[in-house]
Structure formats: C-alpha cells, structure tokens
Motif scaffolding. Structure first.
Motif, short mmCIF file in Angstrom:
data_model
loop_
_atom_site.label_atom_id
_atom_site.label_comp_id
_atom_site.label_asym_id
_atom_site.label_seq_id
_atom_site.Cartn_x
_atom_site.Cartn_y
_atom_site.Cartn_z
N SER A 598 0.83 -1.21 0.00
CA SER A 598 0.00 0.00 0.00
C SER A 598 0.86 1.26 0.00
CB SER A 598 -0.93 -0.01 1.22
OG SER A 598 -1.74 1.13 1.26
N ASN A 599 1.97 1.22 0.76
CA ASN A 599 2.90 2.36 0.78
C ASN A 599 3.47 2.63 -0.61
OD1 ASN A 599 2.50 2.39 3.50
ND2 ASN A 599 4.53 1.71 4.07
N ILE A 600 3.82 1.55 -1.32
CA ILE A 600 4.40 1.71 -2.65
C ILE A 600 3.38 2.34 -3.60
CG2 ILE A 600 5.30 0.44 -4.67
CD1 ILE A 600 6.42 -1.64 -2.68
N TYR A 601 2.14 1.86 -3.52
CA TYR A 601 1.09 2.44 -4.36
C TYR A 601 0.83 3.90 -4.00
CZ TYR A 601 -0.23 -2.20 -6.17
OH TYR A 601 -0.26 -3.42 -6.80
N ALA A 602 0.79 4.19 -2.68
CA ALA A 602 0.50 5.55 -2.25
C ALA A 602 1.58 6.52 -2.71
CB ALA A 602 0.36 5.59 -0.73
N ALA A 603 2.84 6.08 -2.65
CA ALA A 603 3.94 6.93 -3.09
C ALA A 603 3.84 7.26 -4.58
CB ALA A 603 5.28 6.27 -2.79
N ARG A 604 3.20 6.36 -5.35
CA ARG A 604 3.00 6.58 -6.78
C ARG A 604 1.67 7.28 -7.07
NH1 ARG A 604 5.22 3.27 -10.83
NH2 ARG A 604 7.39 2.76 -10.35
N GLY A 605 0.88 7.55 -6.03
CA GLY A 605 -0.43 8.17 -6.22
C GLY A 605 -1.47 7.23 -6.78
N LYS A 606 -1.25 5.91 -6.64
CA LYS A 606 -2.17 4.90 -7.15
C LYS A 606 -3.24 4.60 -6.09
CE LYS A 606 0.24 3.96 -10.97
NZ LYS A 606 -0.28 4.03 -12.36
N TRP A 607 -4.16 5.55 -5.90
CA TRP A 607 -5.11 5.43 -4.80
C TRP A 607 -6.12 4.32 -5.00
CZ3 TRP A 607 -2.98 7.54 -0.96
CH2 TRP A 607 -2.19 8.70 -1.12
N THR A 608 -6.41 4.01 -6.26
CA THR A 608 -7.33 2.89 -6.52
C THR A 608 -6.72 1.58 -6.03
OG1 THR A 608 -8.17 4.02 -8.50
CG2 THR A 608 -8.61 1.64 -8.31
N GLU A 609 -5.41 1.40 -6.32
CA GLU A 609 -4.73 0.20 -5.86
C GLU A 609 -4.61 0.17 -4.34
OE1 GLU A 609 -3.95 1.89 -8.48
OE2 GLU A 609 -3.98 0.40 -10.09
N VAL A 610 -4.42 1.38 -3.75
CA VAL A 610 -4.37 1.46 -2.29
C VAL A 610 -5.68 0.95 -1.68
CG1 VAL A 610 -4.29 3.03 -0.31
CG2 VAL A 610 -2.69 3.34 -2.20
N ASP A 611 -6.79 1.37 -2.28
CA ASP A 611 -8.09 0.93 -1.79
C ASP A 611 -8.28 -0.58 -1.95
OD1 ASP A 611 -8.77 3.50 -1.08
OD2 ASP A 611 -9.78 3.95 -2.98
N LYS A 612 -7.75 -1.13 -3.05
CA LYS A 612 -7.86 -2.58 -3.27
C LYS A 612 -7.12 -3.35 -2.18
CE LYS A 612 -8.43 -2.51 -8.32
NZ LYS A 612 -7.80 -2.86 -9.63
N VAL A 613 -5.92 -2.86 -1.85
CA VAL A 613 -5.14 -3.52 -0.79
C VAL A 613 -5.88 -3.44 0.54
CG1 VAL A 613 -2.98 -3.49 0.49
CG2 VAL A 613 -2.95 -3.12 -1.97
N LEU A 677 -0.45 7.90 3.81
CA LEU A 677 -1.03 6.86 2.96
C LEU A 677 -2.54 7.05 2.80
CD1 LEU A 677 0.95 3.87 4.44
CD2 LEU A 677 1.57 5.39 2.57
N GLN A 678 -2.97 8.29 2.81
CA GLN A 678 -4.38 8.59 2.64
C GLN A 678 -4.55 9.66 1.56
OE1 GLN A 678 -6.20 9.50 6.46
NE2 GLN A 678 -4.72 8.17 7.50
N ASP A 679 -5.60 9.55 0.77
CA ASP A 679 -5.87 10.49 -0.31
C ASP A 679 -6.65 11.68 0.25
OD1 ASP A 679 -6.10 11.69 -2.74
OD2 ASP A 679 -7.63 10.32 -3.53
N VAL A 680 -5.91 12.60 0.91
CA VAL A 680 -6.53 13.78 1.52
C VAL A 680 -5.77 15.02 1.08
CG1 VAL A 680 -7.40 12.52 3.53
CG2 VAL A 680 -5.09 13.47 3.60
N GLU A 681 -6.26 16.19 1.49
CA GLU A 681 -5.62 17.45 1.13
C GLU A 681 -4.24 17.54 1.77
OE1 GLU A 681 -6.78 19.64 -0.97
OE2 GLU A 681 -8.63 18.48 -1.32
N GLU A 682 -3.38 18.37 1.15
CA GLU A 682 -1.99 18.51 1.63
C GLU A 682 -1.95 18.99 3.07
OE1 GLU A 682 1.10 17.82 0.11
OE2 GLU A 682 -0.30 16.67 -1.12
#
Length: 760
Positions: A598-613, A677-682
C-alpha cells in the motif's frame, strides 16, 4: 606423710587422664563432648599420643570440623598413617575434595605412603575435581606398589576415569579387573552412553552378560539417562523397550528419563504409551514422573493435557509447578502460566528461584516485558535471591522496551552478587546496552570480560551492526578470529547486516562468498535475506531478485520481505507486486506485507490500488499495526501512540510540535507528504504527519528533561522519511543528541546529521 601426698597426686592425675578418655570411645559423642575430650587430653598431656589423637580426629571428622582436626594433626610431632586415614576418608566422604588432596600432600611430606584404605578416597577426590593428571599418577603408584590389584582401588579408578571423560583408560582398567562387578560395568556403559558412543555402550553392556554380570535396574537406568543426555533420544527409547521386554520392572527414574527423550522427539504416541505404562506401575503420584509428563506433553504441544496431568496430581510441589510454567511458556500460553504462578503463590506454595526465573523468562520471551520487570521486583521483596540465570532472563525485557534504568540496576545487582563476570550475564548485558542505545557501555562490558565465548563475540558484532557501525563490527569479527574463536552462522548474519546498514555491497559479497569457501558454513535463509536487503538498498533490485531466484532452497517470507522493503525504498512498484504476492501466499495473516505494498502504491499516487489492498486486508480480517513509540524519562517508560489524544500532556506536546514545525518551515523544511497513505488534502497530510509517534515521543522527552539531555526513543515500526528529516532538524535546533531505534536499526541524530547516512 610425703609419700601419701605423692600417691594421692599420682592417683588424681591418673583419674584426670581416665576422664579425658571418657568420650573418645563413643562415636555418637557430640561436638561439644569432642572438644571437651580434646581439652582434657591437652591438660593431661595425652594429646600428642597418636592413639588418643586418632580418636579425637575421628570425632572431629564425624562433625566435619576439619579446621580443628587440622590444628590437632599438624601439632603431632610424628603423626601416623591412621591419623591421616581418618581425616582423608572423612573429607572425601563429605566431598571436601581439595582438603582431601591437601591432606594427602601433607601425608607424603611425612614420608607416609597410602594403603588400600587411603588410595580409593584420594582417587575419588581426583574424580570430583576432574584432576585426570593426578589421578593417572595415583594409578601409576598403584601399579608399582601392587595396590592397583585391590578391588576397591580398581573400582575407584574406573569411576575416576569415567568422571574425567577418559573412557579409554576406564575400559582398560575394567578389562583387567579380576572380579568385574555390575557397578563398574554399569558406570562404564552409562559413561559411553553420555558421550554418545552407541557402539561402545552396547559392547560393554553385552560384555557384562558374557562375564556373568547380570545388569540391574541401575544399569538400565544409566543407559537410558546417558543416551538421553547425549541427544540419542531414539536409542534411549529403544533401551527402555528392551528393558521392559527383558522383564525388568521400571521405576520412576526409568520412566522420567524416557519421558524426557520422548519429549525431545515430540512423539506424542509413544508419550501416551509411556504415560499409560506409568499408571499401571502405580507411578502417577511420583513427583519426578509427573514433572516429566508435564514437560513431555508441553514439548509435544499438548498444553491441555499438560494442565490435566498437573491438576490430577494429589500433592503438588514446587518442582511440578515449575515444570508446568515452563511447559505453558513453551507453548506461548503466558497468561495461563502467570495465572498458575499467582494461584499457587497465593496458596502459600514456597516458590523458589527456579519458579521466579521461569516466570520472568516466560514473560520476557512473549512480549510481557513490563510484567517481567515487576516480577523481578516482587521476587526480591519476598526474599528470593535472583541468581546468574535470572539476570540473563530479565535483561532481554529491559532491552526490548529500552528500560535502561532497570537494566543498569540488574547490572549493579550482578556486581553485588558476584556473577557480573559470568559469560551468560555478560552476553545479556552487551545485548541490553546495545538495544538501549548505549553501545559504548556494551563495549565496556565486553572489554572487561575475563573470558569470552562465541555468544559474547556475536552479541558485540550484532550490537555494532544494529548501530550501523560496520567498521567496528568488522574489527570485532577479525579480533574474534585472531583470538582463536571460530565464527558461526550467527556471526555472519550480524556481519552481513552491518554491511547492509552502510551499503557496503562488495564487502558484503566478499563475506557472503567466504562463508562456504573459507569457513565451511553453508549460507542459510537469513544470510540470503541480508544479501537481498544489501543489494536492494543499494539500488541493485534486479540483482537482488536474481539472487532470490538462484537460491538453493525455496525463499521464505524473510527473503521476500527483504525484497519488498527494498522496493518500498526504491519505489519499484512492479517488483514490489511480485514480492508482495509471494508474501500473501506465505503469510496471509501478516498485515505488514499489505501495508508495505500500500505504501508503494500511495507513493505513486495509485489510490485505486491502495483501496484494493485495504479491501484485501478487510476481507482477511486484518488491521494495520498501530505505530507507537516509547521513551524512558525519570526511570519510567512512557508510551505514545500515533494519533492518540488521550495522553495527559498531549496539548503541550502538540503545541511544542507546532512551534518546531514553524521553525522548520522558516529553515526551508517542507513536510514529505509522500509518507501519508491517505488520499486527503496537503494540509490534512501535514496534520497527520505531526501525529506520528516518534515525533510525539521526541517532543515529550524535550518537555520533560533538562536542556541538552540526550533522548532515546524506541519505535515498533520503521521510522518514516518525514520524521527522519524532522528529527535531524530538531537535534540541531534543540542542541540534543537523539537516538531512535526502529525495527531496522539505531539512528543517532546529532547537529542535524543522522548516523545512518540516509541508508536505512
């Protein structure tokens, strides 16, 4: 008239002499009576007469008063052989072996030579002290004087050689015995069994029957116990079966010994059979048998059966209670072990140092470190004195939670009790100080050791590796070899770990290749994991992946985990997915693997994959391990959890942290929101970063210690990159030395620089 007076005086003197001899012929005379007889003999001038002195010496020997006996013996102008015989035999009987040899040397100085009554006692002393050289000299004297043909001398020689582990000599004496007996034959067979020499043990056992010596119960028990002690567990069980088939009725010793072997074999079927046989023999109330049953079922993983056997026992004692605690601990049932311990302690059972030490070890080994420290304190309060085994069991608990004050107290206690130089205590101290961030204190313990074993060397190498001090680790490794100590697989694990911490790829490869080439040590799973980590951190991910595929055995979760962690550091999503999928198969219930991907996906901005994990974790019933850090302030350990608002000083901590954040921004520091690791505002990401437990612990330490005081913080997870950067700044701004230990290593922050050199 004058003649009458002289006659009366002579009669009075004679009466005194008779009185002085009154207690000499009574073997049951008390020590007070013996001293009275000695005093009277001195007054009467009889103490130097050898027959009187011999009787007084005998009385002193019966009461083990060897100091008084020595004074009397050394006062005799011409002591005879009988005087020495009395004391030598008595001191040997009571296992005062050094005194036995001292008397023997004194006897030789008087030009008195041993006879067949003295020689067996002196040989027994040599056996007790493992003085093989002197024992062989006595054997030589026996041969030249003819005393070696005496049956008692022969028997004592056989036992001496066995205890000195010189079985070849024991066998020669046994073979030349005119009348070999069952005692010597059994002892010799048992000696071979303890050494693990199966063929020789069987041969001696067979020879006994050829010589017409019928093996007895002691013979069989010695063989079973001997094979068990040497690790030949199958053979121990086999001898037990032969004993039973030959018609010998087993006793508690036989059953206890074979149960120990069955436990080490973890063969529950044979264990149940032996249990049933013991019940038929009526041994269910035998305390040694019950303790062995508890231990056997525990080793076989049958914790419920362990409890049942214990509860069925009519009269429970401290021995069986200790066996139960050890059994529950072995099966990870620490709460049940604690409950049992408290129950029988509350019932007034006099638990001993073994009980307390077992319970401390149980808590220390299963993450109940605070409970282990509390037990150590209570142990001393109730008057049970810890020993040299208790301290090494306690120190890992101090190391685990970095309770330096408690560790230092245990160190001081070791000094007071006189076992601070014990190699096991020293090894545990080295490990404790290393884990508490005091690597120099660990080195001081290491340098002061009068002797070192492999564990001590490995502990020091491992300590330096944990602190990223690769040069020092290599120096210790080289010093270890120059001192004659050969490294083992643990030595190389620590060495490769040290190379990994500093990114020394070529050095690490060299040591990895030299293991099998120069040291004949085959690389294990942990060595490959270290190499994968070393290559991965250095950015050589493809080379690391190739090494995984070329391994001579199937990679385990440790190896794939090292590759996945390296992919997280290098932001390699493709290879990270490969490693993660293998880990999901090997460790489906380990949330850490899902979090890393999930960390790897989050660092790439792959939030859909983060949610899948996250959905995968939710479906598997898993939750992310909460991040927490702890710090010891004023001899008390304080724990802070990420995002936790319940701490009584949280408002002050956050206020101070906000001030530091403003200072950091003024200095050009920008929060690294990639670690959120969350898709939120800066802005929300910055707020989340402020709640990381290592930052909270550092600020708590700043608020509660004097300016300039060094801080040591422990974290249950790896330190995040943003916190790493922030603590570097804080160390410079607050002029503090800050140590942070995460799951990977120690970070020494000072003057805005970290010891890891950004390789972590």
């Amino acid at each position: 008239m004058t003649r009458n007076v002289e006659a009366l005086q002579l009669f009075d003197n004679f009466s005194q002499k008779i009185a002085s001899l009154r207690h000499l012929n009574s073997p049951a005379a008390t020590l007070s009576e013996a001293k009275q007889a000695h005093a009277n003999s001195l007054k009467a001038g009889l103490s130097t007469q050898t027959h009187v002195a011999a009787k007084i010496l005998s009385l002193y020997a019966n009461h083990q008063c060897f100091a008084e006996a020595d004074l009397l013996l050394y006062s005799l102008p011409q002591p005879d052989i009988f005087s020495f015989t009395t004391l030598i035999n008595a001191s040997s009987k009571y296992e005062n072996f050094r005194h036995t040899l001292k008397l023997f040397v004194k006897m030789l100085a008087h030009r008195l030579f041993p006879d067949n009554r003295i020689l067996p006692s002196v040989i027994k002393a040599c056996a007790g002290l493992s003085a093989l050289k002197l024992g062989r000299q006595l054997h030589g004297f026996g041969l030249t004087s003819g005393l070696a043909l005496d049956s008692f001398v022969e028997s004592s020689l056989v036992h001496m050689y066995i205890k000195c582990n010189a079985l070849t000599y024991a066998r020669k004496v046994f073979n030349k015995m005119a009348e070999p007996d069952v005692v010597c034959g059994s002892a010799l067979a048992s000696g071979y069994a303890k050494k693990g020499d199966v063929n020789s043990a069987n041969m001696v056992f067979g020879e006994m029957e050829k010589l017409g010596i019928e093996p007895n119960l002691v013979s069989w028990n010695g063989m079973i116990a001997g094979f068990n002690q040497s690790g030949h567990f199958f053979k121990a069980v086999s001898v037990f079966r032969s004993m039973h088939s030959d018609g010998f009725r087993c006793d508690g010793v036989s059953v206890s010994s074979v149960l120990a072997a069955v436990g080490d074999l973890e063969d529950i079927i044979i264990g149940i059979q032996v249990h049933g046989y013991a019940s038929k023999l009526g041994l269910r109330s035998d305390k040694c048998v019950v303790s062995s049953l508890v231990d056997m079922y525990g080793k076989c993983g049958c914790a419920l059966e362990t409890l049942r056997v214990f509860e069925e026992m009519d009269q429970k004692d401290v021995g069986t209670c200790n066996a139960l605690i050890a059994s529950l601990s072995r099966n990870g049932m620490v709460d049940d072990a604690l409950k049992t311990f408290k129950k029988y302690r509350g019932q007034g059972m006099e638990l001993n140092v073994v009980s307390w030490t077992s319970m401390i070890a149980c808590c220390s080994q299963h993450g109940k470190d605070t409970e282990a420290l509390e037990l150590f304190r209570e142990m001393q309060m109730v008057g049970v004195k810890p020993n040299s085994i208790t301290i090494p069991c306690l120190l890992p608990a101090c190391a685990s939670i970095a309770a330096l004050a408690h560790g230092k107290a245990a160190h001081c206690f070791s000094f007071k009790r006189g076992f601070a130089d014990d190699v096991f205590v020293c090894s545990a101290l080295i490990d404790m100080y290393s884990n508490c961030g005091r690597i120099q204190a660990a080195k001081q313990c290491f340098d002061r050791m009068p002797r070192r074993n492999l564990v001590c060397w490995n502990a020091m190498i491992g300590g330096y590796a944990m602190h990223g001090m690769v040069k020092e680790a290599i120096n210790i490794f080289q010093l270890m070899q120059s001192s004659g100590q050969k490294p083992d697989f643990v030595s190389f694990t620590s060495l490769l770990s040290a190379c990994s911490q500093r990114g020394l790829v070529e050095v690490g490869k060299s040591y990895f290749n030299s293991m099998s080439g120069d040291y004949k040590i085959e690389a294990r799973m942990e060595h490959y994991a270290c190499m994968v980590s070393l290559l991965g951190r250095a950015g050589k991910l493809q080379e690391a992946y190739s090494l995984v595929n070329e391994m001579p055995f199937e990679p385990d979760a440790c190896v794939w985990g090292a590759l996945l962690s390296s992919c997280r550091v290098q932001h390699n999503m493709e290879l990270g997915e490969v490693a993660a999928n293998r880990l999901f198969e090997l460790e489906p219930k380990n949330p850490g693997n899902y979090v890393l991907l999930s960390n790897i996906y989050a660092a790439r901005g792959k939030w859909t994959e983060v949610d899948k994990v996250r959905d995968m974790m939710k479906n598997a019933g898993l939750r992310k391990n909460p991040g927490y850090s702890w710090i010891e302030v004023k001899n008390k350990v304080h724990m802070l959890l990420a995002g936790d608002k319940s701490h009584p000083q949280m408002m002050q901590i956050l206020e101070k942290l906000n001030k530091l954040s403003m200072e950091m921004k003024k200095a050009g520091y920008l929060p690294d929101t990639d670690f959120v690791l969350q898709d939120v505002e800066e802005q929300e990401k910055e707020h989340i970063l402020c709640g990381h437990s290592e930052k909270l612990a550092v600020v708590f330490g700043i608020l509660n210690t004097s300016p300039g005081t060094a801080l040591t913080v422990m974290k249950n997870l790896r330190i995040c990159g943003d916190c790493h950067t922030a603590i570097k700044f804080i160390s410079s701004f607050e002029k503090r030395e800050i140590l942070v230990r995460d799951t990977n290593r120690f970070h020494h922050f000072k003057d805005g620089v970290c010891s890891c050199g950004e390789l972590w």
